[in-house]
Each structure stands twice: as structure tokens, then as C-alpha cells.
Design a protein around this motif. Structure first.
Motif, PDB file in Angstrom:
ATOM      1  N   PHE A 190      40.318  14.721 106.938  1.00 34.05           N
ATOM      2  CA  PHE A 190      41.411  13.521 108.507  1.00 34.05           C
ATOM      3  C   PHE A 190      41.712  15.083 108.885  1.00 34.05           C
ATOM      4  N   ARG A 247      41.550  17.387 101.436  1.00 29.24           N
ATOM      5  CA  ARG A 247      41.264  18.451 102.419  1.00 29.24           C
ATOM      6  C   ARG A 247      40.096  19.094 101.143  1.00 29.24           C
ATOM      7  N   ARG A 284      37.767   4.140 107.519  1.00 27.38           N
ATOM      8  CA  ARG A 284      38.779   5.157 108.347  1.00 27.38           C
ATOM      9  C   ARG A 284      40.100   4.867 107.419  1.00 27.38           C
ATOM     10  N   ARG A 290      43.628   4.659 105.395  1.00 21.22           N
ATOM     11  CA  ARG A 290      44.783   5.701 106.185  1.00 21.22           C
ATOM     12  C   ARG A 290      45.992   6.205 104.864  1.00 21.22           C
ATOM     13  N   LYS A 303      36.377   9.471 104.801  1.00 25.06           N
ATOM     14  CA  LYS A 303      36.738  10.295 106.562  1.00 25.06           C
ATOM     15  C   LYS A 303      38.337   9.479 105.581  1.00 25.06           C
ATOM     16  N   VAL A 327      42.869   9.101 107.713  1.00 31.67           N
ATOM     17  CA  VAL A 327      43.574   9.228 108.252  1.00 31.67           C
ATOM     18  C   VAL A 327      45.165   9.384 107.957  1.00 31.67           C
TER      19      VAL A 327
END
Length: 116
Positions: free
Chosen positions: A116, A110, A28, A30, A88, A90
Motif C-alpha cells: 500500500f 509492508r 484492494r 481498506r 494490496k 489501502v
């Protein structure tokens, strides 16, 4: 301290506050967003290894307005993330307010399938 210095200090505090709460891993990463006066950049970063996994920018975007170009960057980063098998992330707004171009990058990512 003049106004420009105050704004710089406020931005640095906001950036540190956001970054202290966010950490990306290989599973996951950043999604870090940076905007200059002319372009907008997005990259997926694995903070454990200190590596950039995927990057996109608006230097070759075709949109007429900055918001359209930001939306293209979000869609492009989502497409490249899918190719790298990343589903996925962050979101790291990097101290910038979550509005305008930053929000368009997030919404387009998205919409492109990044979660996220």
C-alpha cells in the motif's frame, strides 16, 4: 466547549477527512487501524460489500512495549492477508496521527508483504 470536547471534535473532523478519500474494494481492501488505550486492532474491510475480510489485534501479543505489540499486529494482518490471497490494500489510519503505534502497524504490514 472545554478542551476534551475540542479534541473530540478535531479527531472527528480528521477521521472524516481521511475516510472521505479512502475506499476499499474486494481486490484492494481498506486496512483500518484502531487503537484504544490498551490494545490495537487492524482489519481489512471491503467497503463495497460492507464486510471485514481479515482482522488482527494485540490482545494476545507477546511484545513488552506497545510499539512491539503494534508491530506484531502488522505482521499478523499481513500473514492473514496472504492466506486470504490479498496482496494490496489501502491504509486507513482512522484519524490517528501517522506516528508511533500506527506507523509500526503499517511498516510491519509492508514488511510482511502487504502492498500500500
Amino acid at each position: 466547549m472545554n478542551t476534551l470536547q475540542k479534541q473530540s471534535v478535531i479527531f472527528a473532523r480528521r477521521k472524516a477527512r481521511v475516510r472521505a478519500k479512502i475506499h476499499g474494494t474486494k481486490e484492494r481492501p481498506r486496512l483500518a487501524v484502531f487503537k484504544s488505550h490498551r490494545y490495537i486492532y487492524a482489519q481489512l474491510v471491503d467497503d463495497d460489500a460492507g464486510r471485514t475480510l481479515v482482522q488482527a489485534d494485540s490482545r494476545s501479543a507477546k511484545g513488552k512495549t506497545p510499539v512491539e505489540r503494534a508491530s506484531e499486529v502488522g505482521a499478523l494482518i499481513a500473514k492473514k492477508a496472504k492466506e486470504a490471497k490479498i496482496g494490496k490494500a489501502v491504509f486507513d489510519r482512522g484519524g490517528f496521527l501517522y506516528a508511533g503505534k500506527i506507523r509500526m502497524v503499517a511498516d510491519a504490514a509492508r514488511k510482511g508483504g502487504l502492498e500500500f
